[in-house]
Design an enzyme around this catalytic site. Structure first.
Site, short mmCIF file in Angstrom:
data_model
loop_
_atom_site.label_atom_id
_atom_site.label_comp_id
_atom_site.label_asym_id
_atom_site.label_seq_id
_atom_site.Cartn_x
_atom_site.Cartn_y
_atom_site.Cartn_z
N CYS A 145 12.34 -23.86 73.38
CA CYS A 145 13.10 -24.91 72.90
C CYS A 145 12.66 -26.03 72.62
CB CYS A 145 14.52 -24.63 75.07
SG CYS A 145 14.71 -23.14 74.65
N HIS A 157 17.48 -31.83 73.76
CA HIS A 157 18.34 -30.03 73.23
C HIS A 157 19.11 -30.53 74.44
CE1 HIS A 157 17.50 -26.49 73.99
NE2 HIS A 157 16.80 -26.02 74.97
N ASN A 215 23.68 -23.63 74.16
CA ASN A 215 21.95 -23.56 73.67
C ASN A 215 20.88 -22.81 72.57
OD1 ASN A 215 18.72 -23.78 74.07
ND2 ASN A 215 18.89 -23.63 76.69
#
Ligand code: COA
Length: 333
Positions: free
Chosen positions: A112, A254, A284
């Site tokens: 990520c 993020h 996500n």
């Protein structure tokens, strides 16, 4: 004068199929209310069978190039956790499909945080004089990595791709990547992992179990580590840039969990409404998360030319990072 890397264009792409929380609740022991309150996610986009990460990356990369007005790039840096194959890297496939034949191309694996790692690699190539136009892509088909019966991961992740184009410029101009901070802690490798399919499993022999091929996550531990590391990294990069927290107009974090982003904002002392948010619609999307938030923020007017922007991310590895820049005047098509 020091040569800087400047964002000249952005582009994003999500696959058309939307999976709502209610749809997930029909096949998993979960509910729309649980997912919304614990994560902030209402829906995510998911690829249909046969669509791969490179398909999404090609679309996002083409859009970013078009929006930048550039007719090519001599380097493609692609962040992904879900490459089309374990070998070779996916970036050369993407470069060739976009028509950037013979461009240097490589993958970056930082889960990520991947977009920030790829951005720094691309920016460094520009400042070193190694490249003149860099296409930085974050692209994922995380849905292909999840156990479809795992309610602790399936609701969280979505598929998508986002990209930026970098050109050479000056450090003080809008769009210039001002400062980047990156970090990692391999002691946290087990927090988010796919155990099978790599050299470790092959060297021990045996066939990996079905479960070893899926992504697993210790959600609570990840949550606390993400808040801590994103906050620390943000403070480090702000100090390098010489900005106070109050100077930050927009936090582009993020999109892991609304509660994580708000906790980071709170620890930094930033009002939560300075955060650009699109997690409710896309979930996500791992390495695609920050560039997709940039595209959505621009489209919605929450990210405007002249805004002083702080990026930050945390991901598997563990890896983390933060970056500063003033948002340039760009258009989306
Ligand atoms: N639906 C309903 N209940 C669920 C659920 C779901 N989809 N997933 C977990 N639960 C249950 C758990 O089993 C647990 O039940 P128990 O109390 O009976 O044991 C309860 O909900 C609380 O689980 P917990 O994991 O403590 O919840 P949480 O508040 O930490 O939220 C996450 C879970 C995953 C949303 C949260 O930890 C998170 O977002 N972590 C970061 C994940 C992430 O973003 N990772 C990517 C890289 S940054």
């Amino acid at each position: 004068m020091t040569r800087a890397a400047v964002i000249a264009g952005v582009g994003g792409f999500v696959p058309p199929r939307v999976v709502t929380n209610s749809e997930l609740a029909q096949r998993l022991e979960t509910s729309d209310a649980w997912i919304r309150t614990r994560t902030g996610i209402a829906q995510r986009h998911v690829v249909d069978p046969g669509t791969t990460t490179s398909d999404l990356a090609v679309e996002a990369g083409r859009r970013a190039l078009k929006n930048s007005g550039a007719d090519g790039a001599d380097l493609v840096v692609m962040a992904t956790t879900t490459p089309d194959r374990p070998c070779p890297a996916t970036a050369p496939t993407v470069a060739t499909r976009i028509g950037l034949s013979n461009a240097a191309a490589f993958d970056v694996a930082a889960v990520c945080s991947g977009f920030l790692y790829a951005l720094q690699a691309g920016a460094a190539a520009i400042t070193a004089g190694f490249a003149e136009r860099v296409l930085v892509i974050g692209a994922e088909t995380f849905s292909t990595l999840l156990n479809p019966e795992d309610r602790t991961t399936v609701p969280i992740f979505g598929d998508g791709a986002g990209a930026v184009v970098l050109r050479p410029g000056e450090r003080e101009e809008p769009g210039a990547i001002r400062d980047v901070h990156l970090g990692s802690d391999g002691g946290m490798a087990d927090l988010m992992t796919v155990r099978g399919g790599g050299a470790e499993q092959r060297s021990h022999g045996g066939v990996p179990s079905q479960d070893d091929q899926y992504f697993r996550m210790s959600g609570k531990a990840v949550f606390f580590a993400a808040v801590r590391r994103m906050t620390e990294s943000s403070r480090t990069v702000l100090a390098r840039t010489g900005w106070q927290v109050a100077d930050v107009d927009r936090l582009v974090a993020h999109q892991a969990n609304t509660r994580i982003i708000h906790a980071v904002a709170e620890q930094l002392g930033l009002p939560p409404d300075r955060a650009v948010m699109n997690i409710d619609r896309v979930g996500n999307t791992s390495a695609a998360s920050i560039p997709l938030a940039l595209v959505d923020g621009m489209a919605e007017g929450t990210l405007k030319a002249g805004d002083r922007v702080l990026f930050t991310a945390f991901g598997g590895g563990a890896t983390w990072g933060a970056a500063t820049l003033t948002w340039p005047d760009l258009s989306l098509t």
